[in-house]
Structure formats: structure tokens, C-alpha cells
Motif scaffolding. Sequence first.
Motif, PDB file in Angstrom:
ATOM      1  N   GLU A 108      39.776  39.297  37.960  1.00  0.00           N
ATOM      2  CA  GLU A 108      39.029  38.038  37.809  1.00  0.00           C
ATOM      3  C   GLU A 108      39.482  37.251  36.587  1.00  0.00           C
ATOM      4  OE1 GLU A 108      34.722  38.645  37.988  1.00  0.00           O
ATOM      5  OE2 GLU A 108      35.077  40.383  39.291  1.00  0.00           O
ATOM      6  N   ASN A 110      42.431  35.921  35.864  1.00  0.00           N
ATOM      7  CA  ASN A 110      43.644  35.123  36.086  1.00  0.00           C
ATOM      8  C   ASN A 110      44.875  35.777  35.467  1.00  0.00           C
ATOM      9  OD1 ASN A 110      45.236  32.983  36.915  1.00  0.00           O
ATOM     10  ND2 ASN A 110      44.792  31.738  35.091  1.00  0.00           N
ATOM     11  N   HIS A 112      47.922  36.110  36.214  1.00  0.00           N
ATOM     12  CA  HIS A 112      49.269  35.524  36.236  1.00  0.00           C
ATOM     13  C   HIS A 112      49.236  34.002  36.137  1.00  0.00           C
ATOM     14  CE1 HIS A 112      50.664  39.471  36.939  1.00  0.00           C
ATOM     15  NE2 HIS A 112      49.997  39.575  38.072  1.00  0.00           N
ATOM     16  N   PRO A 113      48.945  33.495  34.937  1.00  0.00           N
ATOM     17  CA  PRO A 113      48.874  32.047  34.775  1.00  0.00           C
ATOM     18  C   PRO A 113      50.263  31.417  34.903  1.00  0.00           C
ATOM     19  CG  PRO A 113      48.799  33.098  32.627  1.00  0.00           C
ATOM     20  CD  PRO A 113      48.806  34.198  33.650  1.00  0.00           C
ATOM     21  N   ASP A 332      45.268  29.941  30.109  1.00  0.00           N
ATOM     22  CA  ASP A 332      44.067  30.266  30.852  1.00  0.00           C
ATOM     23  C   ASP A 332      44.165  31.662  31.467  1.00  0.00           C
ATOM     24  OD1 ASP A 332      41.795  30.287  32.294  1.00  0.00           O
ATOM     25  OD2 ASP A 332      42.512  28.968  33.870  1.00  0.00           O
ATOM     26  N   THR A 333      43.964  32.661  30.644  1.00  0.00           N
ATOM     27  CA  THR A 333      44.013  34.038  31.143  1.00  0.00           C
ATOM     28  C   THR A 333      43.297  34.949  30.156  1.00  0.00           C
ATOM     29  OG1 THR A 333      45.458  35.857  31.850  1.00  0.00           O
ATOM     30  CG2 THR A 333      46.231  34.514  30.016  1.00  0.00           C
TER      31      THR A 333
END
Length: 434
Positions: A108, A110, A112-113, A332-333
Motif C-alpha cells: 500500500e 507505492n 515503485h514510484p 511519493d513512496t
Amino acid sequence: MENTITEKPTYKSFALHNFRKIPQMEQLPEELKKEIEVVGSVLPFKANNYVVDELINWDNVPDDPIYTLTFPKREMLIPQHYRRIEKLIDEGASKMQIKEEANKIRAELNPHPAGQLEHNVPMIEGQKLTGMQHKYRETVLFFPSQGQTCHAYCTFCFRWPQFVGMDEWKFAMKETELLVKYLKEHPEVTDILFTGGDPMIMKNKIFSTYIDALLDADLPNLQTIRIGTKALAYWPYKFLTDDDAQQTLHTFRKIAHKGINLAIMAHFNHPVEMSTDAAKEAIKEIRKTGAQIRTQSPLMKHINDSAEIWAEMWREQVNQNCIPYYMFLARDTGAQHYFKVSLVDAWEIFRNAYQQISGVCRTVRGPSMSADPGKVQILGVSEVNDQKVLSLRFLQGRDPDWIGKPFFAEYDEETYWLDELKPAFGEEKFFFEN
Ligand SMILES: *Cc1c(COP(=O)(O)O)cnc(C)c1O
Ligand code: SF4
């Protein structure tokens, strides 16, 4: 012995299984240790004796920036995820049960941005070169398989899935043959960037095989070899007193003697990382080989989100003969919710820091997002026709024609990444979207 460091420290790593044995842990409340256990079950966690003894100010824990950089904290997971793992631990669940739950949470986050795994993998004779990435015309990234770990882990690292064993790591590459072949077939490539993990985790015996293969191939297009590393911050003894320190420096020297530019892309997040005798000496030793040191760091809340820290860091870098290069934004990860700084705030921090330094430090560019279409710099807030807009430009692009062209997005103080921006002036798409 060339440098003035006389002790020869032995590297010792700390992770979930042994962090309670760190002497400085004794003064910490059990609550913080539990946080390490809960969050460290999901996100990667590794520290070492240098980070613990020389960089962290234990009187300032848990707020200390280097503690925050290397030790898991409660807020790095959202409360719901935290409770799910905490509950299992409280109930005495098995390692397997905790791992299963952790993997669900990781999925949940992310993992692999920016299309890391799927895109940019070069091909040769119909074969995928999975240890490489070729996104920008001039530069190929190379992930040597023995360089896929680090001397310690950054809590914000976007490469965290590989460190928690979540994917069998598809990037890593053992062979230089294919790399050399690819560089021969792609004369547009001038730069090769060794990355990881941290390639400086490799023993020189392995590292030099890669380098020798490149040098022996006499590639006329190869101008620069870059090495992305955080070893100067996490284990400077790699260049001072480790068994292969002198050989590693010798390999650097060979590159310079060949007439190839060697750029150590050093990852520094905070001025304290440059303040120890070991770091200073290691920088000097590297510079003596003819290598340049360029520095980069993401801008992270709770670690370095102030203009003063950046100004001090850039000044110190130039004083120590390093060249400030990039300021990045948090991807974003993973724990991005904890570390992220808005685009507008990032620009203000950058600008305020940039104003405080002399021209020789202003080689730095940023704040920049390494997004799917390219590296996008926030130039600032402007007013056009009485309308506040964000002005941006590509520093690097999938299409080289995009680079350097300013473009505009609607002003919004609550945006953190390129994909959240809307084109200004009611336009439907940005010029690079189709
Ligand atoms: C940043 C980056 C590079 C290097 O870009 P420079 O602007 O030349 O430093 C190369 N490849 C990828 C995928 C990158 O993210
Ligand atoms: S040193 Fe680099 S690759 Fe390693 S954890 Fe830190 S940011 Fe990630």
C-alpha cells in the motif's frame, strides 16, 4: 598511512535483531524502542557504529535529524498501519505472521514510484539489460549486483522495497560485457552513473573489475564516470582505514589518469555529516585522486527543512572542496507523508538558502522532482495577468527538447508532486502530456 585518522574502526551494523544492544539505547524510554520494532518491521532499518557514535546527538533524540534519518519512528507509518503491526507484536505473533502483514502494508506504500521497474530498461539484441536504466540521452545508470545495499539505511529512501526483500531485485547486474557493448552501440551516452544501493559498499576487488572493464574498452564517447554514494556520510572509513581503502582510492586515480572525469555524487542530508574528522579526511583523500565531489540531497521535513541548514550545508561543502549539485523533493513512496514538503514551501526554503550563499555555492539546482517525464525544477511563484502561478522547467526530460522551457501551473500551496499540479490559464494539459 596517508591520512591523519589513526584509529581503525570496525564496521558494525545495527538492525532489528540487535539494536537494543546499542549502549546509547539504554537511556531511551521503552516506548521509542517499541516504535523502532513496529515501524522497523515494515520499513528498512539499518544503522552502524559510526552513525550511532559520531553523528547522532543522543541528548536530542528523538528529534535529532540523524536519528530521524536512520531510526524508524512511529509517525513514519500512518496510524492504521502502525496499529496493525503493533497489535501483532503485542499478541506475540510469529515472525511469519508479522512479515505477511508487513508485506500487505508495503504494497500500500507505492513501492515503485515513477515507473522505476518497467520503464527505461535498455535492450541489446532483443535482450533486456535489467541492471541498467537509460532514461536521459547522455546518461546510463548502472546497478552493479554487489552494490545493492548501504552502510546504513535512510528512513526516507525510495529504494526501500529492495532493502526489505520485497522484490527479488530486478535491477542488479553482474556483467560489464553487456554494459560495454551497450555503450559502444550508443555513442550519445557520455556518462555512466554507478548507483544502487550504494556502490561504495563493494570491496575494491569487485569495484575495480567494473572500472577496469570500462577503461580497457577505450570507449571514445565515455567522458564521465559518476558514483552515487552515501559512504562519506555513513562510513567515511571506506576511504581511510578499511582494508581496501588505499586500493579504492587507487581505482579512482586510474580513472582520472585515463582522462575520464570521475564525479563522486555524494549524498549529504545535514551539515553534521560533514563535521567529523573522518568525513573531512575522507573528502580530502578522494579529492587528491583527481575526483570531483558533487553533492545532493532531498529536502525532508524533520531532517533538513530549513533554509539555514541548507545554506550551512552548501557553504560547508564548498569550504571542503565539494560542488553543490541538486536539491530534490520527497518521492511519493514509503514514509513520504511524514517527510514531504510542499512545492511552494520547498521553493521558499531553496530561495532563502540560495540568497544567503556566495556565487560559488550557487552551482546547486532545485528544488527538483525526479518524476516520470523528467527532472522538474520549481522556478518559483510568479504573477501573470494578476494570477498567481507556479513556474517550472525541466532540468532533464525523456525528450531533450523539453529541457529548459518554462511552463506554468496553477498556484496551490497543498501540492507535493508533479502529478498533483494543474496547468495554469485553464489549459487542459501540460505541453509534455499527450
Ligand atoms: C538524475 C538522473 C540522471 C542524471 O541526471 P543529471 O541531470 O545529468 O545529473 C540520469 N538518469 C536518471 C534516471 C536520473 O534520475
Ligand atoms: S544511502 Fe541512498 S540508497 Fe541507501 S538508503 Fe540512503 S538514500 Fe537509499
